[in-house]
Motif scaffolding. Structure first.
Motif, PDB file in Angstrom:
ATOM      1  N   ASP A  77      -0.193  -6.722  12.732  1.00 49.50           N
ATOM      2  CA  ASP A  77      -1.496  -6.436  12.132  1.00 49.50           C
ATOM      3  C   ASP A  77      -2.396  -7.664  12.063  1.00 49.50           C
ATOM      4  OD1 ASP A  77      -0.258  -7.881  10.129  1.00 49.50           O
ATOM      5  OD2 ASP A  77      -0.483  -6.335   8.596  1.00 49.50           O
ATOM      6  N   GLY A  78      -1.913  -8.817  12.531  1.00 52.47           N
ATOM      7  CA  GLY A  78      -2.697 -10.047  12.484  1.00 52.47           C
ATOM      8  C   GLY A  78      -2.600 -10.757  11.155  1.00 52.47           C
ATOM      9  N   LYS A  79      -1.935 -10.157  10.185  1.00 50.91           N
ATOM     10  CA  LYS A  79      -1.773 -10.744   8.853  1.00 50.91           C
ATOM     11  C   LYS A  79      -0.325 -11.168   8.603  1.00 50.91           C
ATOM     12  CE  LYS A  79      -5.166  -7.443   7.197  1.00 50.91           C
ATOM     13  NZ  LYS A  79      -5.316  -6.214   6.430  1.00 50.91           N
ATOM     14  N   GLY A  80       0.537 -10.878   9.555  1.00 48.91           N
ATOM     15  CA  GLY A  80       1.949 -11.224   9.394  1.00 48.91           C
ATOM     16  C   GLY A  80       2.716 -10.241   8.538  1.00 48.91           C
ATOM     17  N   VAL A  81       2.180  -9.026   8.379  1.00 47.30           N
ATOM     18  CA  VAL A  81       2.851  -8.041   7.526  1.00 47.30           C
ATOM     19  C   VAL A  81       3.406  -6.893   8.371  1.00 47.30           C
ATOM     20  CG1 VAL A  81       2.600  -6.492   5.549  1.00 47.30           C
ATOM     21  CG2 VAL A  81       1.355  -8.658   5.585  1.00 47.30           C
ATOM     22  N   GLU A 149       1.106  -1.052   5.529  1.00 47.35           N
ATOM     23  CA  GLU A 149       0.447  -0.788   4.255  1.00 47.35           C
ATOM     24  C   GLU A 149      -0.153   0.616   4.233  1.00 47.35           C
ATOM     25  OE1 GLU A 149      -3.401  -2.634   2.174  1.00 47.35           O
ATOM     26  OE2 GLU A 149      -1.833  -4.098   2.640  1.00 47.35           O
TER      27      GLU A 149
END
Length: 171
Positions: A77-81, A149
């Motif tokens: 997701d580009g957020k590391g999640v 998420e």
């Protein structure tokens, strides 16, 4: 004469190993030559792993949020999640490890179900992760969704999204 017996025997034992050795790949990656034809009861099947079946755009559309291609069929997701990984292998490799993977899934995931895809397939889900393994004539695929998420802590959301990914596989 006795001194020659040991070297002659060693030479004779090593000769078959040398004669059956791998062909020269001229410095290429050893895995490059892995795509060999396998005779499977009259049908010729490709024993190499299929390419990644998805692009970041396709994955983004299926999972319902922007995803970034992080290489080797890994999308984040580009957020590391949130992560989606797809591991591909030959039909033979998938068939060889399927039972072990399914058994492991029953120990890790809350729910494991057989699904009607390819030759053999299962889907496994728990609160924030899901896994599916499909063995088909086109290749074998292990798909793992983790920490989305948008899907929350819902096994239903993960299962639904994973089924959409399985429907998009080139079986």
């Amino acid at each position: 004469m006795r001194r020659l017996i040991a070297p002659v025997w060693c030479s004779l034992l090593l000769l078959p190993l040398v004669a059956c050795g791998a062909e020269d790949t001229s410095g290429a990656d050893p895995a490059t030559g892995a795509g060999v034809a396998v005779d499977s009861g009259g049908d010729v099947a490709d024993a190499s792993a299929p390419p990644c079946p998805f692009t970041a755009t396709q994955v983004s559309g299926i999972v319902g949020q922007p995803m970034v291609d992080q290489g080797r069929c890994l999308f984040g997701d580009g957020k590391g999640v949130a992560l989606l990984t797809v591991t591909t292998s030959s039909p033979l490799a998938g068939e060889s490890t399927y039972d072990y993977q399914r058994k492991q899934a029953t120990q890790v995931y809350r729910e494991v179900k057989d699904v009607d895809k390819g030759e053999k397939a299962y889907l496994a889900v728990k609160d924030i992760e899901a896994e599916a393994v499909v063995v088909s004539r086109a290749g074998s695929y292990t798909v793992i969704l983790s920490s989305f998420e948008r899907l929350g802590a819902s096994a239903d959301g993960y299962e639904r999204t994973l089924r959409q990914l399985l429907d998009a596989l080139p079986l």
